[in-house]
Enzyme design. Structure first.
Site, PDB file in Angstrom:
ATOM      1  N   HIS A 107       0.856  -1.181   0.000  1.00  0.00           N
ATOM      2  CA  HIS A 107       0.000   0.000   0.000  1.00  0.00           C
ATOM      3  C   HIS A 107       0.898   1.238   0.000  1.00  0.00           C
ATOM      4  CE1 HIS A 107      -3.928   2.040   1.086  1.00  0.00           C
ATOM      5  NE2 HIS A 107      -3.047   3.003   1.174  1.00  0.00           N
ATOM      6  N   GLU A 297     -10.825  15.562   9.120  1.00  0.00           N
ATOM      7  CA  GLU A 297     -10.324  15.315   7.772  1.00  0.00           C
ATOM      8  C   GLU A 297     -11.347  15.812   6.764  1.00  0.00           C
ATOM      9  OE1 GLU A 297      -8.461  11.607   5.364  1.00  0.00           O
ATOM     10  OE2 GLU A 297     -10.532  11.328   6.038  1.00  0.00           O
ATOM     11  N   GLU A 442      -7.270  15.947  -0.146  1.00  0.00           N
ATOM     12  CA  GLU A 442      -7.408  15.435   1.217  1.00  0.00           C
ATOM     13  C   GLU A 442      -6.626  16.341   2.160  1.00  0.00           C
ATOM     14  OE1 GLU A 442      -6.038  11.413   1.292  1.00  0.00           O
ATOM     15  OE2 GLU A 442      -7.872  10.609   0.400  1.00  0.00           O
ATOM     16  N   ARG A 444      -5.696  16.819   6.255  1.00  0.00           N
ATOM     17  CA  ARG A 444      -5.697  16.251   7.604  1.00  0.00           C
ATOM     18  C   ARG A 444      -4.656  16.971   8.446  1.00  0.00           C
ATOM     19  NH1 ARG A 444      -4.102  10.285   6.285  1.00  0.00           N
ATOM     20  NH2 ARG A 444      -2.929  11.348   4.668  1.00  0.00           N
TER      21      ARG A 444
END
Length: 584
Positions: A107, A297, A442, A444
């Site tokens: 990953h 997030e 994204e 965060r």
């Protein structure tokens, strides 16, 4: 054997099967490699390595990274059953001119395991997840700890901890990650303390690397490779806590703290201009959510106005409006990509990037409908069950960006500047009829790897962790992760990431002052060239190393870490051609 560098054409069946296949190697009652051809079989297409150590299963197998931009039809892979097997493998590799690359969940985006286009005829992948996956919790120690094999998943480790009333405050979203792989790139979550909240002993708001109390790796002892265990007080360990695959960790011990109940609320009705407003603005802003809850997030789909905002908060008792959950991965609409989305993906990779606005709107609508259909807008449960939400079947995209280190008071302004710039740039390209980016943004935040969080004698923070504090800026206590995603193969995407007035260079320039600095996210995309990531030689050889020389002691910087790696592995058994450039 072939190495694919072109984008994958996705069908729905192929898209989902590929993700499921990556996990199929482990099964109840035993382990069987998927689509593996054992050494010596008439079906093998690779020359069997000479004198390979007895008792270690060896087979040729395909390899692919998370975004499927590094894919091999076949490479020699083995499955060591014990740390001692890894030692035998390392000494064999040294004697026979091979390199060994640890393989976990795959990953990741980076060429830290396999390098596109590089020869692999003298490379052995060592699957850590097949057998090196034991987990043992020591709940009675002070601090409480858990010891795990290199291939133990975060799912398995946190499940074991939960059984003893323990957990971690800051978790990456994919529980499928192997612990050694996660530590190699200092994996992190999206957690900060709320205003006034104190850190609970055993936890950290920094990366997982900051939880390590001890690890065992394979190192050269002057005459051969052997196991060596380092406590957190050993000077060499700081380089090993985030090592980019330059060593082979066989097991690790990490501290833990009391498990917590949490609530996660999702919002899809806040305009991005309100959510990403500058400091002090009224309304439902990212800043206000961090102040109240700490953990937040935003996922902003391309060419849409209202992000998917997730906010986690501590909640010892179940709120009346919340739905209790009893396991992780509670957003099945996100984990299992719907057919309309895969259809649009196929069109984009087939050469029709102009449908990017439709793709963003479809995915936003899917999220809104999915949250409603699954009653997942307000859920409550144990910490791991709310923090794990990405599976192998989640949409696989290319990702670029990194971390802005700054003071917590600057969160709103950093995010406001970035989102305003990003919106202006994609609208500029849309006016030209170009769509170099078609995935979500994204955003965060998490804390840094603070020394005070470590409850055992410590030699210091992880040397080359993106969340490593800067002693010359003690006021910097926050990492803001700004990532932009795109469909692999999209024309012009990597050029957008790279160009001097575009993303990577803009971020390096804009967040490089008395208020902030920028560091790459090791597992994602960086050093973008005109066509591909990880190809900008100046970034690889100068800019990145300088990032870990600025504001830190000379005996705890990029160069000192490199010296440790070269001393523990002078024959570069645990390296590849890309790492040889990054960490020569």
């Amino acid at each position: 054997m072939t190495i694919r560098t072109e984008p994958l054409r996705l069908s729905r069946r192929g898209f989902l099967a590929a993700g499921a296949g990556a996990l199929a190697a482990t099964a109840l009652g035993g382990w069987t490699p998927v689509h593996a051809v054992p050494a010596g079989s008439s079906a093998a297409t690779l020359t069997t390595p000479a004198a390979f150590p007895d008792g270690i299963a060896l087979y040729q197998q395909a390899y692919q990274n998370w975004s499927k931009e590094i894919m091999l039809d076949a490479i020699w892979t083995c499955a060591p059953r014990s740390p001692e097997d890894v030692v035998r493998l390392a000494n064999w590799a040294h004697a026979h001119g091979y390199t060994v690359r640890p393989r976990g969940a795959m990953h990741g985006w980076t060429p830290l395991t396999i390098v596109n286009g590089a020869p692999v005829d003298r490379v052995i992948l060592a699957d850590t997840m097949a057998h090196l996956n034991g987990v043992s919790v020591h709940s009675g120690s002070d601090p409480a700890t858990v010891t795990a094999g290199a291939g133990a998943t975060l799912d398995a480790i946190t499940t074991a901890l939960q059984g003893h009333g323990l957990g971690w405050a800051n978790l990456p979203a994919p529980g499928v990650l192997s612990i050694a792989g996660a530590l190699a790139v200092n994996a992190h979550g999206a957690a900060l303390p709320a205003d006034g909240e104190k850190n609970v002993p055993g936890h950290t708001f920094g990366s997982l690397s900051n939880l390590v109390t001890e690890l065992t790796t394979v190192a050269w002892n002057g005459s051969e490779y052997a196991l060596r265990t380092y406590t957190r007080a050993d000077a060499d360990i700081t380089a090993l806590l985030a090592h980019l695959g330059r060593t082979f960790v066989t097991s690790v011990t990490l501290q833990a703290g009391p498990d917590t109940r949490m609530r996660c609320q999702s919002y899809t009705d806040i305009d991005w201009r309100e959510l990403f407003a500058p400091a002090g603005a009224p309304g439902r802003t990212f800043e206000s959510f961090v102040r109240a809850c700490g953990r937040a997030e935003a996922i902003w789909y391309p060419f849409t106005d209202k992000p998917w905002m997730k906010v986690w908060s501590l909640a010892p008792q179940k709120p009346v409006t919340s739905r209790e959950v009893f396991g992780p991965y509670n957003y099945p609409f996100s984990d299992n990509v719907p057919e309309p989305v895969t259809d649009l993906l196929g069109q984009m990779t087939a050469g029709n990037p102009a449908i990017a606005p439709a793709f963003g709107q479809v995915y936003y609508n899917t999220t809104v409908a999915g949250l409603a259909a699954t009653n997942s807008s307000d859920i409550w449960g144990w910490s791991k069950d709310l923090q794990f939400y990405i599976k192998a079947t989640t949409l696989r995209l290319t990702e670029g960006g990194g971390a802005v280190l700054t003071n917590r008071a600057n969160i709103a302004n950093v995010i406001h500047d970035f989102t305003q710039w990003f919106h202006e740039r994609i609208e500029h390209y849309r006016a030209l009829g170009q769509y170099p980016l078609n995935g979500p943004v994204e955003i965060r935040c998490c804390g840094l790897d603070q020394p005070d969080d470590v409850r055992v004698p410590s030699a210091g923070p992880p040397t080359i962790s993106a969340t490593r504090p800067r002693p010359d800026h003690p006021e910097w206590d926050t990492a803001i992760w700004l990532n932009v995603l795109g469909v692999p193969g999209t024309p012009g995407m990597f050029a957008f990431y790279r160009e001097m007035d575009e993303m990577e260079q803009w971020m390096r320039g804009h967040y490089n002052n008395a208020d902030s600095t920028f560091r790459p996210e090791w597992s994602k995309g960086w050093a973008f060239g005109p066509e591909l990531p990880y190809t900008d030689q100046r970034v690889i050889e100068q800019v990145l190393p300088d990032t870990y020389r600025e504001g830190v002691p000379a005996d705890e910087n990029w160069d000192s870490a490199r010296a440790v790696y070269n001393r523990l592995d002078p024959h570069r058994v645990f390296s590849n051609s890309f790492i040889d450039r990054l960490l020569p």
